[in-house]
Write a protein that holds these residues in place. Structure first.
Motif, short mmCIF file in Angstrom:
data_model
loop_
_atom_site.label_atom_id
_atom_site.label_comp_id
_atom_site.label_asym_id
_atom_site.label_seq_id
_atom_site.Cartn_x
_atom_site.Cartn_y
_atom_site.Cartn_z
N PRO A 22 -1.71 0.48 -22.76
CA PRO A 22 -0.69 -0.46 -23.24
C PRO A 22 0.10 0.12 -24.41
O PRO A 22 -0.43 0.88 -25.23
CB PRO A 22 -1.51 -1.69 -23.66
CG PRO A 22 -2.88 -1.16 -23.94
CD PRO A 22 -3.09 -0.03 -22.98
N LEU A 23 1.37 -0.25 -24.48
CA LEU A 23 2.22 0.21 -25.57
C LEU A 23 1.88 -0.55 -26.84
O LEU A 23 1.59 -1.74 -26.82
CB LEU A 23 3.69 0.00 -25.21
CG LEU A 23 4.22 0.78 -24.00
CD1 LEU A 23 5.67 0.40 -23.73
CD2 LEU A 23 4.09 2.28 -24.20
N LEU A 46 9.31 8.86 -19.79
CA LEU A 46 9.18 7.43 -20.06
C LEU A 46 10.14 7.02 -21.17
O LEU A 46 10.82 5.99 -21.06
CB LEU A 46 7.74 7.11 -20.47
CG LEU A 46 7.46 5.65 -20.88
CD1 LEU A 46 7.68 4.72 -19.70
CD2 LEU A 46 6.05 5.50 -21.45
N ALA A 47 10.21 7.83 -22.24
CA ALA A 47 11.13 7.52 -23.33
C ALA A 47 12.57 7.52 -22.86
O ALA A 47 13.37 6.64 -23.21
CB ALA A 47 10.94 8.53 -24.47
N LEU A 86 15.93 2.62 -29.84
CA LEU A 86 16.65 3.67 -29.12
C LEU A 86 17.52 3.11 -28.02
O LEU A 86 18.62 3.62 -27.76
CB LEU A 86 15.64 4.67 -28.53
CG LEU A 86 14.95 5.60 -29.52
CD1 LEU A 86 14.00 6.52 -28.79
CD2 LEU A 86 15.97 6.41 -30.31
N SER A 87 17.06 2.06 -27.35
CA SER A 87 17.83 1.51 -26.24
C SER A 87 19.03 0.70 -26.72
O SER A 87 20.15 0.89 -26.23
CB SER A 87 16.93 0.64 -25.36
OG SER A 87 17.64 0.16 -24.24
N LEU A 88 18.82 -0.20 -27.68
CA LEU A 88 19.89 -1.10 -28.09
C LEU A 88 20.87 -0.44 -29.06
O LEU A 88 22.09 -0.55 -28.89
CB LEU A 88 19.29 -2.36 -28.74
CG LEU A 88 18.39 -3.20 -27.84
CD1 LEU A 88 17.86 -4.42 -28.60
CD2 LEU A 88 19.14 -3.65 -26.59
N ILE A 89 20.34 0.25 -30.07
CA ILE A 89 21.21 0.84 -31.10
C ILE A 89 21.58 2.27 -30.75
O ILE A 89 22.77 2.64 -30.70
CB ILE A 89 20.53 0.79 -32.48
CG1 ILE A 89 20.08 -0.64 -32.80
CG2 ILE A 89 21.48 1.33 -33.54
CD1 ILE A 89 21.21 -1.64 -32.83
N ASN A 95 5.43 1.42 -30.74
CA ASN A 95 6.06 1.98 -29.55
C ASN A 95 7.19 1.10 -29.06
O ASN A 95 8.31 1.58 -28.78
CB ASN A 95 5.03 2.13 -28.43
CG ASN A 95 3.95 3.16 -28.71
OD1 ASN A 95 2.88 3.12 -28.10
ND2 ASN A 95 4.21 4.06 -29.65
N ILE A 96 6.92 -0.18 -28.96
CA ILE A 96 7.92 -1.13 -28.45
C ILE A 96 9.14 -1.19 -29.36
O ILE A 96 10.29 -1.19 -28.90
CB ILE A 96 7.29 -2.52 -28.27
CG1 ILE A 96 6.19 -2.47 -27.20
CG2 ILE A 96 8.35 -3.55 -27.90
CD1 ILE A 96 5.41 -3.76 -27.07
N LEU A 97 8.89 -1.22 -30.66
CA LEU A 97 10.01 -1.25 -31.62
C LEU A 97 10.84 0.02 -31.52
O LEU A 97 12.08 -0.02 -31.61
CB LEU A 97 9.48 -1.45 -33.03
CG LEU A 97 8.84 -2.81 -33.34
CD1 LEU A 97 8.30 -2.83 -34.76
CD2 LEU A 97 9.85 -3.94 -33.13
#
Length: 302
Positions: free
Chosen positions: A199-200, A27-28, A211-214, A204-206
């Protein structure tokens, strides 16, 4: 700019252990790759052409799909910094592969610099009091090998050329690999883990957003842009910055012990990087040079 990528990757392990839900490596990996790939694809507004459909898929699997999956398995099963330290063997792997595939000269000095880097990270690991997990170490080593192969292939294939004769931006090729790797990871996620049932949380969301953007969109754009301009062997040495950043963050943020021998190991790693990136380890293959020149328009060939 290229060095920024492994520095950001060094934050992955601490982020995963502090902010992400436990036991969900696929998932990560998926949530790290797909949003970053779609964002870069929207910015570049360009799709692959011709052979770059399958080339992007192969590179996406090696550099993103397999690498991310094993990376997060290692991150969940090893303490912060230890998984990244296994990546210390990458310069040696890339040097060996590049000498066979890219005809980059495999010098004794480069081998010594790579061996010194492994010795430096070994000092860091051996002084750590953390328990080492066999499966986690195997996953970290497998991820390192996968990315080493992806680096060499990416360098061999170079940047695609548009129909107008201009090289395609690294922003686009990075997006293609992230989307291809993310699509592969999503299939593995559905097969082996399934979608999350709980639910996250906000942390978790942050963590996923960071990880995705930076850690992915920015880092991989810097990495592939630099890889297009640097010898693969030299770029691989910059990857040693990742374990240094990881172990320092583990000390600063997570309160992990940092012994004098580990400090010596960090200095040895930095010396190895300095030696590795200043060596001229590339020899030109005349056949490959002629082939590339034939692909360029006449104005560029001159």
């Amino acid at each position: 700019m290229t060095a920024l990528a492994p520095a950001l990757w060094g934050t992955t392990y601490l982020t995963a252990t502090l902010f992400l839900p436990e036991g969900r490596p696929l998932l990560a990996a998926t949530l790290r790759a797909i949003p970053a790939g779609l964002l870069l694809l929207a910015l570049s507004r360009r799709l692959p052409q011709g052979s770059w459909w399958w080339k992007s898929w192969v590179l996406g699997i090696l550099n993103i799909g397999v690498f991310f999956a094993l990376l997060f398995v290692a991150a969940y099963r090893l303490p912060g910094g230890v998984a990244a330290i296994v990546g210390g063997i990458q310069p040696l792997l890339v040097a060996l592969l590049a000498s066979r595939v890219l005809h980059e000269k495999l010098t004794l000095t480069r081998l010594l610099a790579g061996t010194t880097g492994v010795f430096g990270v070994a000092l860091i690991v051996l002084q750590s009091q953390a328990r080492l997990d066999g499966l986690g170490l195997a996953a970290a080593a497998g991820g390192t090998l996968s990315m080493a192969a992806g680096m060499v292939l990416a360098k061999k294939w170079g940047q695609p050329v548009s129909r107008g004769g201009r090289p395609v931006s690294p922003l686009a090729t990075t997006a293609w690999q992230l989307v291809a790797g993310g699509a592969t990871l999503s299939i593995l996620l559905l097969i082996f883990e399934g979608l999350p049932t709980a639910p996250l949380t906000v942390p978790n969301i942050l963590g996923y957003l960071y990880l995705s953007l930076i850690g992915t969109a920015v880092a991989y754009f810097c990495w592939f842009r630099g890889l297009a301009q640097l010898p693969a062997g030299a770029a691989a040495f910059l990857g040693l910055l990742s374990p240094v950043v990881a172990i320092v963050l583990g000390w600063l943020v997570a309160g992990q012990a940092l012994s004098p021998w580990q400090l010596v190991g960090i200095l040895v790693v930095l010396a190895s990087i300095a030696a590795g990136i200043t060596l001229k380890g590339t020899t030109h293959d005349p056949g490959n040079v002629r082939a590339r020149r034939q692909e360029l328009p006449a104005t560029q060939g001159r």
